[in-house]
Write a protein that holds these residues in place. Structure first.
Motif, mmCIF file in Angstrom:
data_model
loop_
_atom_site.group_PDB
_atom_site.id
_atom_site.type_symbol
_atom_site.label_atom_id
_atom_site.label_comp_id
_atom_site.label_asym_id
_atom_site.label_seq_id
_atom_site.Cartn_x
_atom_site.Cartn_y
_atom_site.Cartn_z
ATOM 1 N N THR A 216 -9.914 3.875 -0.194
ATOM 2 C CA THR A 216 -8.349 3.817 -0.584
ATOM 3 C C THR A 216 -8.123 4.905 0.824
ATOM 4 O OG1 THR A 216 -8.418 6.395 -1.725
ATOM 5 C CG2 THR A 216 -8.621 4.142 -2.608
ATOM 6 N N ALA A 246 2.880 -8.218 1.417
ATOM 7 C CA ALA A 246 3.165 -6.834 1.062
ATOM 8 C C ALA A 246 2.522 -5.706 0.385
ATOM 9 C CB ALA A 246 4.069 -7.426 0.175
ATOM 10 N N ALA A 247 1.570 -6.317 -0.943
ATOM 11 C CA ALA A 247 0.616 -5.306 -1.529
ATOM 12 C C ALA A 247 -0.774 -4.949 -0.763
ATOM 13 C CB ALA A 247 -0.320 -6.617 -2.320
ATOM 14 N N TYR A 248 -0.921 -5.010 0.434
ATOM 15 C CA TYR A 248 -1.839 -4.167 1.365
ATOM 16 C C TYR A 248 -1.136 -3.463 1.994
ATOM 17 C CZ TYR A 248 -4.249 -3.611 5.786
ATOM 18 O OH TYR A 248 -4.932 -3.075 6.251
ATOM 19 N N PHE A 249 0.665 -3.242 2.187
ATOM 20 C CA PHE A 249 0.586 -2.968 3.004
ATOM 21 C C PHE A 249 1.226 -0.840 2.093
ATOM 22 C CE2 PHE A 249 4.512 0.000 3.873
ATOM 23 C CZ PHE A 249 4.741 0.107 5.090
ATOM 24 N N LYS A 250 1.692 -1.466 1.068
ATOM 25 C CA LYS A 250 1.841 -0.086 0.250
ATOM 26 C C LYS A 250 0.153 -0.327 -0.604
ATOM 27 C CE LYS A 250 3.709 -0.812 -5.212
ATOM 28 N NZ LYS A 250 3.015 0.116 -5.968
ATOM 29 N N ALA A 251 -0.837 -1.021 0.339
ATOM 30 C CA ALA A 251 -2.315 0.507 -0.353
ATOM 31 C C ALA A 251 -2.652 0.880 1.126
ATOM 32 C CB ALA A 251 -3.353 -0.543 -0.952
ATOM 33 N N THR A 255 2.621 4.466 7.415
ATOM 34 C CA THR A 255 3.175 5.271 7.572
ATOM 35 C C THR A 255 3.414 6.724 8.153
ATOM 36 O OG1 THR A 255 3.199 6.614 5.592
ATOM 37 C CG2 THR A 255 4.198 4.305 6.094
ATOM 38 N N ARG A 258 1.983 8.968 5.805
ATOM 39 C CA ARG A 258 -0.092 8.598 5.946
ATOM 40 C C ARG A 258 -0.398 9.186 6.973
ATOM 41 N NH1 ARG A 258 0.681 2.708 3.116
ATOM 42 N NH2 ARG A 258 -0.012 3.484 0.521
ATOM 43 N N ASP A 281 4.516 0.376 9.532
ATOM 44 C CA ASP A 281 5.957 0.344 8.881
ATOM 45 C C ASP A 281 6.611 1.090 10.604
ATOM 46 O OD1 ASP A 281 6.843 3.447 9.465
ATOM 47 O OD2 ASP A 281 7.172 3.300 7.944
#
Ligand code: NCD
Length: 320
Positions: A216, A246-251, A255, A258, A281
């Protein structure tokens, strides 16, 4: 005015650059210092044309934007001529074997071959056949040594010294040749290296036990001085390993928030092509004070000038 010529002529121990493992520690130091020399010479307009009269054969069997162009720019700056060979219009299409094609091209007597190929270890095959130095512009997920060298130059120029710095590589570690070569190079330069990826994109074995693994961003980012994002290498995945972009970007997408988890001064690198909304992003991608992408691309030229000069002028008295 030309850059000042040096009287000592240090020389590489390696004959080819198929991977970082071809290079001794002093080879790496020599390439990086010559790359810095060429970065200064480009800035000052004092580049010596040390490859005048030489011919470089450019064999790209796989797509490329940055690497191929940057080798061309490097060669032209040093006065070499580049001959491009196109796999799509070649006799490979008529059934000639890869080895026979390489033997044929090699018989033309190029002074160096720069190549990219999708097969694992293809540059090693070419290096066995060719009489000239072979420089790898990327093969399969195995190696992309000049990308790792230009990343190291970028880090070195940004931080002054990279020894003792912490770098985190995020993403498709399992299928990325950029990750492979950086995992070999950066620890040899004294970098504390971390890799952050979902389990499915993490290789079973890493090249060194000193590289720390995280799954993570929250665990892997704090304290990193620099972060390198990677594209999902879908062309090398046997099946879709990630549910959606989208799921990859979320995890794992980067940004500002981050990157600040790593540190307020932490910087981001990416070898390109970077996909907005997947790896990074828009706001961070456009913030070139934190995202050093342009500097990486710019450093590609002096790094490849150093590589071409040092491999092609080996044995000759140093032109610098
Ligand atoms: C990479 C490559 O082709 O290995 N790009 C590059 O050379 N700068 C990375 C990629 O395709 O994701």
């Amino acid at each position: 005015m030309q850059a000042e010529r040096r009287s000592d002529s240090p020389s590489l121990s390696a004959r080819n650059l198929t991977g970082i493992d071809d290079l001794s520690d002093s080879d790496i130091a020599l390439i990086l210092s010559r790359a810095q020399f060429y970065a200064d010479a480009l800035r000052d307009g004092t580049v010596p044309r040390v490859l005048e009269g030489k011919i470089i054969l450019s064999l790209f069997f796989e797509d490329s934007t940055r690497t191929r162009t940057s080798f061309d720019v490097a060669a032209n700056r040093l006065g070499a001529d580049v001959v491009h060979w196109n796999a799509e219009t070649s006799s490979l299409k008529k059934g000639e074997s890869f080895e026979d094609t390489v033997r044929t091209l090699s018989a033309l007597g190029p002074d160096a071959i720069v190549m990219r190929h999708k097969e694992f270890g293809a540059p090693l095959t070419v290096a066995k056949i060719a009489a000239c130095p072979v420089i790898n512009g990327g093969d399969s997920w195995r190696a992309h040594p000049t990308q790792a060298l230009l990343d190291a130059l970028t880090l070195k120029r940004h931080f002054g010294e990279i020894e003792g710095r912490t770098v985190a590589i995020i993403g498709d570690i399992a299928h990325s040749r950029v990750a492979s070569s950086n995992m070999e190079l950066l620890p040899r330069l004294g970098v504390k290296l971390r890799v952050i990826a979902p389990e499915v994109l993490m290789p079973e074995k890493l090249p060194s036990d000193d590289i720390e693994k995280f799954t993570t961003l929250e665990d892997g980012l704090p304290g990193a001085d620099a972060v390198i994002t990677l594209r999902l290498q879908k062309e090398r995945m046997e099946s879709a390993l990630i549910d959606s972009d989208a799921a990859y970007f979320k995890a794992f997408g980067m940004t500002h928030e981050r990157l600040d988890l790593a540190g307020k001064d932490a910087v981001l690198l990416d070898p390109g092509p970077f996909l907005r909304g997947v790896q990074i992003d828009d706001a961070l991608a456009d913030d070139r004070s934190r995202f050093l992408y342009d500097r990486q691309v710019a450093n590609g030229a002096p790094t490849r000038m150093a590589v071409l000069d040092l491999f092609m002028n080996k044995g000759a008295s140093s032109p610098l």
